[in-house]
Design a protein around this motif. Structure first.
Motif, PDB file in Angstrom:
ATOM      1  N   LEU A  73       0.822  -1.217   0.000  1.00  0.00           N
ATOM      2  CA  LEU A  73       0.000   0.000   0.000  1.00  0.00           C
ATOM      3  C   LEU A  73       0.855   1.266   0.000  1.00  0.00           C
ATOM      4  O   LEU A  73       0.471   2.274  -0.587  1.00  0.00           O
ATOM      5  N   ARG A  74       2.026   1.207   0.643  1.00  0.00           N
ATOM      6  CA  ARG A  74       2.936   2.362   0.592  1.00  0.00           C
ATOM      7  C   ARG A  74       3.373   2.623  -0.850  1.00  0.00           C
ATOM      8  O   ARG A  74       3.456   3.770  -1.285  1.00  0.00           O
ATOM      9  N   ASP A  77       0.224   4.056  -2.529  1.00  0.00           N
ATOM     10  CA  ASP A  77      -0.087   5.410  -2.058  1.00  0.00           C
ATOM     11  C   ASP A  77       0.876   6.449  -2.593  1.00  0.00           C
ATOM     12  O   ASP A  77       0.478   7.571  -2.888  1.00  0.00           O
ATOM     13  N   GLY A  78       2.136   6.065  -2.730  1.00  0.00           N
ATOM     14  CA  GLY A  78       3.129   7.004  -3.237  1.00  0.00           C
ATOM     15  C   GLY A  78       3.164   7.071  -4.750  1.00  0.00           C
ATOM     16  O   GLY A  78       3.910   7.856  -5.324  1.00  0.00           O
ATOM     17  N   HIS A  79       2.347   6.246  -5.389  1.00  0.00           N
ATOM     18  CA  HIS A  79       2.306   6.177  -6.855  1.00  0.00           C
ATOM     19  C   HIS A  79       3.708   5.955  -7.417  1.00  0.00           C
ATOM     20  O   HIS A  79       4.043   6.434  -8.495  1.00  0.00           O
ATOM     21  N   ALA A  80       4.536   5.232  -6.644  1.00  0.00           N
ATOM     22  CA  ALA A  80       5.921   5.034  -7.041  1.00  0.00           C
ATOM     23  C   ALA A  80       6.236   3.555  -7.236  1.00  0.00           C
ATOM     24  O   ALA A  80       7.372   3.158  -7.141  1.00  0.00           O
ATOM     25  N   TYR A  81       5.230   2.767  -7.476  1.00  0.00           N
ATOM     26  CA  TYR A  81       5.484   1.341  -7.619  1.00  0.00           C
ATOM     27  C   TYR A  81       5.688   0.972  -9.075  1.00  0.00           C
ATOM     28  O   TYR A  81       5.192   1.621  -9.973  1.00  0.00           O
ATOM     29  N   ARG A  84       7.723  -4.532 -11.375  1.00  0.00           N
ATOM     30  CA  ARG A  84       8.884  -5.305 -10.928  1.00  0.00           C
ATOM     31  C   ARG A  84       8.924  -5.393  -9.398  1.00  0.00           C
ATOM     32  O   ARG A  84       9.196  -6.445  -8.840  1.00  0.00           O
ATOM     33  N   GLU A  85       8.654  -4.290  -8.715  1.00  0.00           N
ATOM     34  CA  GLU A  85       8.656  -4.299  -7.246  1.00  0.00           C
ATOM     35  C   GLU A  85       7.547  -5.178  -6.697  1.00  0.00           C
ATOM     36  O   GLU A  85       7.757  -5.952  -5.764  1.00  0.00           O
ATOM     37  N   VAL A  86       6.372  -5.061  -7.262  1.00  0.00           N
ATOM     38  CA  VAL A  86       5.245  -5.884  -6.837  1.00  0.00           C
ATOM     39  C   VAL A  86       5.541  -7.357  -7.124  1.00  0.00           C
ATOM     40  O   VAL A  86       5.264  -8.228  -6.300  1.00  0.00           O
TER      41      VAL A  86
END
Length: 146
Positions: A73-74, A77-81, A84-86
């Protein structure tokens, strides 16, 4: 941007299938954002809260811990995902699931072995109880009898 509809925690609970006390707990630990308050001091929720609760509930059904969901969710929420990270978080979670499955299979074998030793007779000694009293040391995915 104003949400189209505001509603109470009871309505949020009904829409999301999440218990009211659980919603409050999620707010307390930061999984859910603090809602706005009405003039009378009541919590006021919107469609974004419902959507987020569905995300958390589905994640819990898939075995993600609250810490793992908080991390996801971080990113959201930061719209920075990035995908690849997920993906990396999902692969790590999948490893944990596979380890739990292996642990459950070992547990199943141990329980099956104990049950197979039981004759069901009325005797003062029971192989299942005796097996539970055995002292064993657990070392990473294997049991060593002491």
């Amino acid at each position: 941007m104003k949400q189209l509809e505001d509603f109470s925690i009871g309505v949020l609970s009904e829409r999301s299938g999440v218990n009211i006390e659980t919603i409050r707990y999620y707010e307390k630990i930061g999984v859910m954002p603090k809602p706005a308050r009405s003039a009378a001091g009541y919590r006021v929720y919107g469609n974004d809260h419902t959507r987020r609760l569905h995300f958390v509930r589905r994640g819990r059904e898939l075995g993600f811990s609250l810490d793992e969901l908080r991390g996801l969710l971080r990113l959201v929420d930061g719209h920075a995902y990035t995908c690849r990270e997920v993906h990396a978080l999902t692969i790590e979670h999948l490893k944990d699931i596979r380890q739990k499955i292996a642990d459950l299979r070992r547990l199943e074998r141990a329980m099956s072995d104990m049950a197979a030793k039981c004759t069901g007779d009325q005797v003062p000694e029971c192989p299942i109880i005796d097996a539970l009293f055995e002292v064993r040391l657990v070392k990473r995915s294997r049991v060593v009898q002491a």
